[in-house]
Design a protein around this motif. Structure first.
Motif, short mmCIF file in Angstrom:
data_model
loop_
_atom_site.label_atom_id
_atom_site.label_comp_id
_atom_site.label_asym_id
_atom_site.label_seq_id
_atom_site.Cartn_x
_atom_site.Cartn_y
_atom_site.Cartn_z
N LYS A 1 49.14 36.84 36.08
CA LYS A 1 49.15 35.43 36.90
C LYS A 1 48.58 35.63 38.21
O LYS A 1 49.22 36.50 38.93
CB LYS A 1 50.42 34.68 36.62
CG LYS A 1 50.28 33.28 37.04
CD LYS A 1 51.64 32.45 36.15
CE LYS A 1 51.42 31.01 36.30
NZ LYS A 1 52.48 30.47 35.87
N GLN A 2 47.65 34.97 38.79
CA GLN A 2 47.04 35.35 40.24
C GLN A 2 46.79 33.97 40.64
O GLN A 2 46.02 33.26 40.04
CB GLN A 2 45.87 36.07 40.02
CG GLN A 2 46.39 37.60 39.92
CD GLN A 2 45.16 38.73 40.35
OE1 GLN A 2 44.01 38.09 40.46
NE2 GLN A 2 45.29 39.69 40.56
N ARG A 3 47.46 33.47 41.74
CA ARG A 3 47.43 32.23 42.31
C ARG A 3 47.31 31.03 41.42
O ARG A 3 46.37 30.53 41.33
CB ARG A 3 45.99 32.22 43.17
CG ARG A 3 46.40 32.73 44.68
CD ARG A 3 45.12 32.94 45.52
NE ARG A 3 44.43 33.99 45.29
CZ ARG A 3 42.98 34.52 45.25
NH1 ARG A 3 42.19 33.31 45.22
NH2 ARG A 3 42.68 35.45 45.27
N GLY A 4 48.40 31.12 40.46
CA GLY A 4 48.56 30.15 39.69
C GLY A 4 47.54 29.83 38.38
O GLY A 4 47.55 29.14 37.48
N ALA A 5 46.65 31.03 38.26
CA ALA A 5 45.81 31.15 37.18
C ALA A 5 45.98 32.30 36.21
O ALA A 5 46.30 33.46 36.81
CB ALA A 5 44.44 31.21 37.58
N GLN A 6 45.75 32.40 34.78
CA GLN A 6 45.74 33.54 34.27
C GLN A 6 44.53 34.20 34.20
O GLN A 6 43.62 33.71 33.92
CB GLN A 6 46.01 33.10 32.69
CG GLN A 6 47.12 31.97 32.49
CD GLN A 6 48.34 32.85 32.42
OE1 GLN A 6 48.57 33.84 32.83
NE2 GLN A 6 49.29 32.25 31.49
N ARG A 7 44.35 35.35 34.85
CA ARG A 7 43.11 36.11 35.02
C ARG A 7 43.29 37.12 34.33
O ARG A 7 44.41 38.01 34.07
CB ARG A 7 43.15 36.39 36.54
CG ARG A 7 41.73 36.90 36.99
CD ARG A 7 41.78 37.20 38.49
NE ARG A 7 41.74 36.07 39.21
CZ ARG A 7 40.56 35.28 39.58
NH1 ARG A 7 39.44 35.73 39.04
NH2 ARG A 7 40.62 34.08 40.44
N ILE A 8 42.25 37.85 33.72
CA ILE A 8 42.14 38.81 32.76
C ILE A 8 41.99 40.32 33.84
O ILE A 8 41.26 40.38 34.66
CB ILE A 8 40.94 38.92 31.94
CG1 ILE A 8 41.00 37.78 31.13
CG2 ILE A 8 40.62 40.18 31.30
CD1 ILE A 8 39.83 37.59 30.22
N MET A 9 42.94 41.09 33.56
CA MET A 9 42.85 42.39 34.56
C MET A 9 42.20 43.18 33.61
O MET A 9 41.70 44.34 34.18
CB MET A 9 44.27 42.83 34.75
CG MET A 9 45.09 41.74 35.16
SD MET A 9 44.65 40.92 36.63
CE MET A 9 44.55 42.45 37.69
N ALA A 10 42.30 43.48 32.41
CA ALA A 10 41.69 44.47 31.63
C ALA A 10 41.19 44.12 30.12
O ALA A 10 42.11 43.07 29.71
CB ALA A 10 42.75 45.86 31.51
N LEU A 11 40.40 44.80 29.34
CA LEU A 11 39.86 44.23 28.04
C LEU A 11 39.86 45.29 27.22
O LEU A 11 39.47 46.48 27.76
CB LEU A 11 38.51 43.60 28.31
CG LEU A 11 38.59 42.24 28.85
CD1 LEU A 11 37.22 41.73 29.45
CD2 LEU A 11 39.07 41.20 28.17
N SER A 12 40.15 45.31 25.82
CA SER A 12 40.03 46.14 24.98
C SER A 12 38.40 46.45 24.78
O SER A 12 37.60 45.59 24.82
CB SER A 12 40.61 45.80 23.68
OG SER A 12 39.89 44.78 23.20
N PRO A 13 37.97 47.62 24.15
CA PRO A 13 36.61 47.86 23.94
C PRO A 13 35.90 46.73 23.17
O PRO A 13 34.99 46.41 23.36
CB PRO A 13 36.77 49.18 23.09
CG PRO A 13 37.83 49.77 23.59
CD PRO A 13 38.89 48.81 23.91
N ALA A 14 36.65 46.23 21.94
CA ALA A 14 36.13 45.25 21.16
C ALA A 14 35.80 43.84 21.88
O ALA A 14 34.69 43.43 21.82
CB ALA A 14 37.00 45.16 19.99
N ALA A 15 36.90 43.78 23.00
CA ALA A 15 36.51 42.60 23.65
C ALA A 15 35.48 42.83 24.83
O ALA A 15 34.78 41.50 24.94
CB ALA A 15 37.90 42.15 24.50
N LEU A 16 35.25 44.00 25.27
CA LEU A 16 34.10 44.13 26.31
C LEU A 16 32.79 43.79 25.41
O LEU A 16 31.85 43.34 26.00
CB LEU A 16 34.14 45.46 26.77
CG LEU A 16 35.26 45.87 27.90
CD1 LEU A 16 35.28 47.39 28.23
CD2 LEU A 16 34.82 44.99 29.01
#
Lengths: 254, 481
Positions: free
Chosen positions: B17-32
């Motif tokens: 959670k960053q400044r009230g929003a759910q932000r993606i920090m990292a992704l799995s290879p499949a998601a990339l």
């Protein structure tokens, strides 16, 4: 510099034994129990004086240790024993050198007994003191027999100080009941040196039920009759002999 | 690189959670592979991929995992350091002989072990840590192929280089250095020298390098704990030769047990006197292993055991064995070492004097290994003026005493009344005003008293009646023999 050798020499002076009193009541390679006497009748609880038996055990241990031999004192790190801490200046005042002492504080009775047997068996200490509170069910006949065997094997004196407990059967060589006794007043009615009321409850192969009062003489490093050298209060009673009697170097073996 | 509980081919994101929003920090290879990128809002990503699984991003757990990998990699070299959030640097200088592997051998072994743990490592070997890190990160084979971003000088510098038409390190290396340094600062030439393996940089290992260490690798993993002590004894014998050559003895011995699956168990023992003899060292480790709360779990077996001596000191020569001294009694130190290993160093003490004013601070407990200090002599002819036991904290008692400064006549403690028969005092101890800013505090009046049963106590009145306190309290501070 604390000079303990002076006390050691004095402790080996030959003293006159009272009639019927064992020649050397505390043998070096033995286990000796010191029970706190029950508080007086007017006491509400089972409040007991644990300082007197402990002091007597410490003083006997110091007499048993030759110069340079360490003294190990094992106690619990919790309960009543955590509130009352040994005070080194008080040891000095009794003529005990705190520098020769190692204090061990253990979490429970099982560890205390285990560490105690280890210390006694190793034989590096002149004396080992185990301080226990209450009924101490873990200290049974087996445990005390184990300590006795270790003491006989290594020649280490074991002193067990118990408060809040009734005297129970054990493999100890001697069992004593100790209480503080009124001291001989100093000028202006100030409390004098420590006086103990000592009862020999049991001695292996010896007389029992002997009772007398002894005063610790710090300068000479011996126990003496409280009336010694003063106006007699209740008949002349000779002193309790020091732990080591006879010629200076020899350990007394009873 | 990081894979959690989800299967490696599933698409998932780690969010914070960053400044009230759910932000993606990292992704799995499949998601990339689905075209998502780190830094997106989770809502935007879900608009694109409604089934995207989201897990909480826990940087501290990632860091702990990285540190566990540091430990596991210490099997190759003690010089291992974490770099950033996701990289390790191993300094393998001088390690190939003892490992009996060459560079590619180490890389293969490392890749095999890490992939067994579920990682997809990017590995590279180079002459400087910066070159190796850049090669691994950008997946290139030589430093000249690396993009200028490998310099790590920040977006502005990289953009400026690209605008100048310089896209790879190779192009940069062909240019004269002086104009580059003039334009981008000295950091540029230093970073370039590191990447081109012209100038080396030392890494700071995660664990301090032990001065003396010996190790034993097993051809087959050792799946039981029993033979451990034998191996420790053998290693201690080798360590003794090293110690004797330096005229030193070990005060602290540490054993690291490397399990095949990367787990590392460490056991340490301390000794009061410098030790060399393998038998003494093994005795301490036997105590240590027996006293472990949860026993050693060999799992699939240990394949490397390292004995290091992080702490050692001089041994005077001729002091080979310490067991006997002139009194015929064995030395106390080995016993204290053993008790310390079994019951903890905090259970063993000696008394040490302290130059303090208030009685409760006059003595203190120090570790048993410290040197005994001498105590002042008591005054001859006086009875004991200080108690054998001290209450910590002092006990509250109810006292009947004359005002303003009469001695106690009677006191109640633990539900019992004590009549005072003899007393001495007061011994007046002022508040140590020289130690505090306020400079005032209650004075203590100490009395030595004896009750009708012959018990002797140490009482004090906390505060002077009237001038310091309206109704000073009394405390029991100690018991005499």
């Amino acid at each position: 510099m604390f000079d303990s050798s002076r006390f050691k020499r004095a402790a080996s002076l030959v003293q006159a034994s009272p009639k019927g009193w064992p020649d050397a009541p505390l043998q070096q390679d033995g286990v000796h129990e010191f029970y706190a006497a029950k508080g007086s009748a007017q006491g509400l609880g089972q409040e007991q004086d644990s300082a007197a038996p402990l002091a007597l055990a410490l003083l006997c241990a110091v007499q048993a240790c030759r110069a340079g031999e360490p003294l190990l004192w094992l106690r619990l790190a919790k309960g009543k024993q955590a509130q009352q801490r040994p005070y080194a200046p008080g040891l000095v005042e009794l003529g005990i050198d705190p520098a020769a002492m190692v204090l061990m504080r253990l979490p429970d009775l099982q560890s205390l007994l285990r560490a105690g047997v280890d210390c006694v068996r190793h034989g590096s200490a002149g004396a080992v003191i185990l301080e226990m509170d209450g009924r101490a069910p873990a200290f049974d006949l087996t445990a005390s027999r184990r300590l006795t065997l270790a003491a006989e094997q290594s020649g280490t004196m074991v002193l067990i100080v118990r408060s809040g407990a009734d005297p129970a059967p054990s493999a100890a060589h001697t069992r004593w009941q100790v209480a503080s006794a009124p001291s001989l007043p100093l000028p202006a009615n100030a409390p004098g040196g420590p006086v103990f009321d000592v009862t020999l409850l049991r001695q292996r192969g010896g007389r029992e039920g002997l009772n007398l009062q002894v005063e610790w003489n710090r300068e000479r490093g011996t126990f003496q009759d409280p009336t010694f050298g003063r106006a007699p209060l209740s008949g002349g009673r000779p002193a309790l002999p020091a732990v080591r009697t006879g010629d200076a170097g020899r350990r007394s073996a009873a | 690189m990081r894979e959690g509980a989800a299967p490696p081919d599933a698409a998932f994101a780690l969010i914070a959670k960053q400044r009230g929003a759910q932000r993606i920090m990292a992704l799995s290879p499949a998601a990339l592979a689905l075209g998502l990128s780190a830094g997106m809002m989770l809502a935007d990503a879900r608009a694109q991929e409604p089934d995207l699984a989201a897990l909480e991003h826990r940087p501290e757990a990632d860091h702990a995992l990285l540190l566990r990998l540091v430990e596991a990699c210490e099997r190759y070299t003690p010089m291992v350091a974490p770099h950033g959030d996701d990289a390790l640097v191993l300094d393998l200088t001088g390690c190939f002989d003892s490992l009996a592997m060459d560079e590619t051998g180490v890389l293969d072994d490392l890749a095999r072990r890490l992939s067994r743990l579920g990682f997809r490592p990017l590995l590279a070997c180079a002459a400087t840590p910066d070159a190796a890190l850049a090669l691994a990160r950008f997946g290139k084979r030589s430093a000249r192929e690396l993009p200028v971003a490998a310099l790590g000088l920040g977006e502005d510098a990289h953009l400026a280089l690209k605008r100048a038409g310089l896209r790879t390190i190779g192009q940069l290396a062909d240019r004269p250095r002086a104009p580059l340094a003039a334009r981008f600062g000295k950091v540029m030439s230093v970073a370039l020298a590191h990447l081109l393996e012209e100038q080396d940089r030392r890494i700071t290992p995660h664990r301090a390098l032990p001065p003396i260490w010996v190790e034993q690798r097993f051809a087959e993993p050792m799946a039981t704990v029993k033979p451990l002590l034998g191996v420790i004894e053998w290693l201690a014998g080798q360590a003794r030769d090293l110690l004797v050559a330096r005229g030193r003895g070990g005060r602290r011995y540490e054993v690291s047990l490397f399990r095949t699956d990367g787990h590392v168990a460490r056991l340490a023992v301390d000794s009061g006197l410098p030790l060399r003899e393998p038998a003494d060292v093994v005795r301490l480790f036997r105590e240590r292993i027996e006293s472990l709360a949860d026993p050693l779990d060999p799992g699939f077996g240990y394949d490397l055991l390292r004995l290091s001596i992080p702490l050692h000191e001089d041994v005077s020569e001729g002091q080979e064995r310490l067991d006997e001294d002139s009194s015929g009694r064995p030395d106390l130190a080995p016993l204290l070492d053993r008790l310390q290993v079994r019951f903890g160093a905090e259970s063993l003490h000696r008394f040490a004097p302290r130059d303090e004013h208030l009685p409760e601070y006059v003595d203190r407990l120090v570790p048993a290994a410290s040197w005994p200090e001498s105590w002042p002599q008591p005054e001859a002819g006086e009875p004991p003026l200080r108690p054998l036991f001290l209450f910590d904290p002092p006990q509250t008692v109810t006292v009947l005493a004359e005002v303003p400064d009469g001695p106690p006549r009677r006191f109640g403690w633990q539900g019992r009344q004590h009549r005072v028969v003899r007393h001495e005092g007061p011994e007046r101890l002022a508040y140590p005003w020289w130690k505090t800013v306020e400079a005032t505090g209650p004075t203590r009046d100490y009395y030595r008293i004896e009750d009708e049963d012959g018990r002797r106590f140490w009482l004090f009145r906390h505060g002077l009646y009237g001038s310091e306190k309206a109704d000073p309290r009394w405390y029991l501070h100690g018991i005499f023999a």
